[in-house]
Enzyme design. Structure first.
Site, PDB file in Angstrom:
ATOM      1  NE  ARG A 163       1.686 -11.244  20.958  1.00  0.00           N
ATOM      2  CZ  ARG A 163       0.900 -10.872  19.954  1.00  0.00           C
ATOM      3  NH1 ARG A 163      -0.368 -10.595  20.174  1.00  0.00           N
ATOM      4  NH2 ARG A 163       1.384 -10.767  18.726  1.00  0.00           N
ATOM      5  CE1 TYR A 218       6.141   1.054  10.920  1.00  0.00           C
ATOM      6  CE2 TYR A 218       5.475   2.074   8.848  1.00  0.00           C
ATOM      7  CZ  TYR A 218       5.887   0.959   9.559  1.00  0.00           C
ATOM      8  OH  TYR A 218       6.071  -0.236   8.913  1.00  0.00           O
ATOM      9  N   PRO A 224       8.738  -3.825   2.626  1.00  0.00           N
ATOM     10  CG  PRO A 224       7.959  -5.558   3.931  1.00  0.00           C
ATOM     11  CD  PRO A 224       8.880  -4.387   3.970  1.00  0.00           C
ATOM     12  N   GLY A 225       5.583  -2.974   1.065  1.00  0.00           N
ATOM     13  CA  GLY A 225       4.500  -2.000   1.028  1.00  0.00           C
ATOM     14  C   GLY A 225       3.277  -2.556   1.742  1.00  0.00           C
TER      15      GLY A 225
END
Length: 255
Positions: free
Chosen positions: A38, A152, A182-183
């Site tokens: 985008r 995922y 990252p969490g």
């Protein structure tokens, strides 16, 4: 930043982690190729930093488009020092036996194939110049499974292992590789995308919690890239203080 002006190529730069990472590098004086599907979402970034930011419309799932984009970079952006493979997503949270195969395809195509297309397109130049850094955005989901994480988590395990294998392949070239995992992180479109645009479901994920922010992740990425050339940060795992580890579940018969 002193001496050589770095050039960073950031995928998924329109929002969330990618926008924060692009902004962090640009604020430090780097040239930034801000790539996203985008391109309209990149306007503010380009306006803020001017000609040091190059907005680039790109769907990383399109192998030919990735190659063409890298080959077509203007001369001042062509020598990429840091590739940040940030583009990625989670779709759905259903158990595997009920999951939508289209969601699985989209995650594999973006999180795995898109990432390797970008790496393959930019690595030859880095190796030829004897410097460079590939920073892949993984997830703690690579290491800690959870219900509904199925594909995922598997794509992020791929990201971790691909990063480690790149280190082995790039031995002696001077090119560095880092995987940032990252969490729980808020303030991005991650959960909105996962829940097919359901804002209420997305908001519930972060209710009563101070999650990581996009700026927290951007700072980790930038820190890894800012280390001296002889230092390679292999893996960074970060979570909010509010997120920790849980015991293994045990299913018990009730009869």
């Amino acid at each position: 930043m002193t001496g050589h002006q770095k050039t960073a190529f950031v995928t998924g730069a329109s929002t969330g982690f990618g926008a924060a990472i692009a902004r962090r590098f640009a604020a430090d004086g780097a040239r930034v190729v801000a790539a996203a599907r985008r391109i309209d979402k990149l306007a503010a970034l380009a306006e803020e930093f001017g000609p040091t930011v190059l907005p680039l419309q790109l769907d990383v799932r399109d192998r030919a488009a990735v190659a063409a984009a890298v080959d077509g970079l203007p001369a001042e952006f062509a020598d990429v020092d840091v590739l940040v493979n940030n583009a990625g997503l989670a779709k759905g949270l259903s158990p595997a036996q009920q999951a939508d195969l289209d969601d699985w395809d989209q995650m594999v195509d973006t999180n795995c194939k898109g990432l390797v297309y970008c790496a393959r397109a930019l690595l030859p130049g880095m190796v030829a110049r004897g410097r460079g850094h590939v920073i892949n955005l993984g997830s703690i989901a690579a290491n800690y499974p959870y219900p509904g994480g199925n594909v995922y988590g598997a794509t992020k395990a791929f990201v971790r292992q691909f990063s480690l294998n790149l280190r082995a392949d790039l031995h002696g070239t001077g090119v560095r590789v880092t995987c940032v995992e990252p969490g729980l992180a808020g303030g991005t479109e991650f959960s909105v995308v996962r829940f097919q645009g359901d804002q209420d479901k997305a908001d519930a994920v972060y209710s009563g919690v101070q999650p990581l922010t996009a700026d927290d992740v951007a700072e980790s990425v930038h820190w890894a890239a800012a280390q001296p050339a002889h230092v390679n940060i292999n893996i960074i795992e970060l979570t909010p203080v509010a997120q920790s580890f849980a015991p293994l579940r045990v299913h018990r018969d009730t009869d």
